[in-house]
Write a protein that holds these residues in place. Sequence first.
Motif, PDB file in Angstrom:
ATOM      1  N   PRO A   1       0.803  -1.233   0.000  1.00 23.04           N
ATOM      2  CA  PRO A   1       0.000   0.000   0.000  1.00 23.04           C
ATOM      3  C   PRO A   1       0.830   1.275   0.000  1.00 23.04           C
ATOM      4  CG  PRO A   1      -0.876  -1.589   1.582  1.00 23.04           C
ATOM      5  CD  PRO A   1       0.443  -2.130   1.115  1.00 23.04           C
ATOM      6  N   ALA A   2       2.037   1.223   0.544  1.00 27.44           N
ATOM      7  CA  ALA A   2       2.894   2.414   0.565  1.00 27.44           C
ATOM      8  C   ALA A   2       3.431   2.755  -0.815  1.00 27.44           C
ATOM      9  CB  ALA A   2       4.046   2.213   1.544  1.00 27.44           C
ATOM     10  N   HIS A   3       3.453   1.770  -1.705  1.00 26.25           N
ATOM     11  CA  HIS A   3       3.912   1.984  -3.085  1.00 26.25           C
ATOM     12  C   HIS A   3       2.872   1.365  -4.034  1.00 26.25           C
ATOM     13  CE1 HIS A   3       7.563   2.067  -0.569  1.00 26.25           C
ATOM     14  NE2 HIS A   3       7.942   3.026  -1.384  1.00 26.25           N
ATOM     15  N   PRO A   4       1.712   1.997  -4.159  1.00 26.42           N
ATOM     16  CA  PRO A   4       0.603   1.414  -4.925  1.00 26.42           C
ATOM     17  C   PRO A   4       0.898   1.303  -6.409  1.00 26.42           C
ATOM     18  CG  PRO A   4       0.117   3.678  -4.321  1.00 26.42           C
ATOM     19  CD  PRO A   4       1.379   3.316  -3.601  1.00 26.42           C
ATOM     20  N   LYS A   5       0.478   0.186  -6.982  1.00 29.48           N
ATOM     21  CA  LYS A   5       0.619  -0.050  -8.416  1.00 29.48           C
ATOM     22  C   LYS A   5      -0.733   0.010  -9.134  1.00 29.48           C
ATOM     23  CE  LYS A   5       5.055  -0.878  -8.076  1.00 29.48           C
ATOM     24  NZ  LYS A   5       6.041   0.094  -8.598  1.00 29.48           N
ATOM     25  N   LEU A   6      -1.785  -0.483  -8.450  1.00 30.16           N
ATOM     26  CA  LEU A   6      -3.105  -0.505  -9.077  1.00 30.16           C
ATOM     27  C   LEU A   6      -3.798   0.850  -8.983  1.00 30.16           C
ATOM     28  CD1 LEU A   6      -4.460  -3.930  -7.736  1.00 30.16           C
ATOM     29  CD2 LEU A   6      -3.467  -3.443  -9.974  1.00 30.16           C
ATOM     30  N   LEU A   7      -3.874   1.376  -7.763  1.00 28.18           N
ATOM     31  CA  LEU A   7      -4.593   2.621  -7.511  1.00 28.18           C
ATOM     32  C   LEU A   7      -3.573   3.743  -7.351  1.00 28.18           C
ATOM     33  CD1 LEU A   7      -7.156   4.114  -7.159  1.00 28.18           C
ATOM     34  CD2 LEU A   7      -7.422   3.127  -4.877  1.00 28.18           C
ATOM     35  N   GLU A   8      -3.277   4.385  -8.462  1.00 31.18           N
ATOM     36  CA  GLU A   8      -2.161   5.329  -8.549  1.00 31.18           C
ATOM     37  C   GLU A   8      -2.616   6.765  -8.311  1.00 31.18           C
ATOM     38  OE1 GLU A   8       1.120   6.784 -11.922  1.00 31.18           O
ATOM     39  OE2 GLU A   8      -0.474   5.356 -12.421  1.00 31.18           O
ATOM     40  N   THR A   9      -1.798   7.522  -7.598  1.00 27.69           N
ATOM     41  CA  THR A   9      -2.018   8.961  -7.452  1.00 27.69           C
ATOM     42  C   THR A   9      -1.379   9.688  -8.628  1.00 27.69           C
ATOM     43  OG1 THR A   9      -2.042   8.863  -5.028  1.00 27.69           O
ATOM     44  CG2 THR A   9      -1.588  11.001  -6.029  1.00 27.69           C
ATOM     45  N   VAL A  10      -2.156  10.497  -9.290  1.00 27.93           N
ATOM     46  CA  VAL A  10      -1.632  11.363 -10.350  1.00 27.93           C
ATOM     47  C   VAL A  10      -1.581  12.758  -9.746  1.00 27.93           C
ATOM     48  CG1 VAL A  10      -1.957  12.234 -12.693  1.00 27.93           C
ATOM     49  CG2 VAL A  10      -2.697   9.905 -12.106  1.00 27.93           C
ATOM     50  N   TRP A  11      -0.398  13.167  -9.339  1.00 28.56           N
ATOM     51  CA  TRP A  11      -0.254  14.377  -8.544  1.00 28.56           C
ATOM     52  C   TRP A  11      -0.819  15.605  -9.241  1.00 28.56           C
ATOM     53  CZ3 TRP A  11       0.507  13.461  -3.737  1.00 28.56           C
ATOM     54  CH2 TRP A  11       1.208  12.323  -3.351  1.00 28.56           C
TER      55      TRP A  11
END
Length: 228
Positions: free
Chosen positions: A210-220
Amino acid sequence: MKNILLIEDEVSIAELQRDYLEINDFTVDIQHTGDAGLQQALQGNYDLIILDIMLPGLNGFEICKQIRAVKNIPILLVSAKKEDIDKIRGLGLGADDYITKPFSPGELVARVKAHLARYERLAGNQTKSNTIYIHGISIDKSSRKVHVNGEEFPFTTKEFDLLVFLVMHPNQVLSKEQLYENIWGFDSAADVSTVTVHIGKLRGKIERDPAHPKLLETVWGAGYRFNV
């Protein structure tokens, strides 16, 4: 007619809220202490609970936690506290909404109606099995159950709705405002922290790390994207 439990220690506020709700064809029971409110919430048959945070005895956070462990109905937290940390904590415990005092009785009625309408639509859509399989995640829309790599994880109403919405819009960048409007249905200007809390809860359940998500990505600066 929908049944509502109102747990509020200030008698005059509780009676005003009850009057407005009853004018709009709801039946309302009131409890003024945390312990009595929790007992009635667990034993009664209610469609929605309005829950103040600061109560004699058990506080609203603990009551919310215990209700959510056994019931999947809308819970609206009410508080005079405006700090984001209280909102984040309440939403993290499974509340569907957080309303800051003072607010108009009309706003409360509008939010109650919106949450009940969404809950009814979800229940009405559960007439046949409709399962989504993606990246080791199985989402059964009829039973509202989610399995990740074969293990079932509990999801609150809004967590489930948010996951389904993201999965149904793959590879699209969705802003916090878009997500809030589609899942909660209100003006998102002051409530985008709600989305942040729920995204974090989803990542804790579906991501390998969860600290480095691959599926649910933040697009800053833009929002979130569910990658497929």
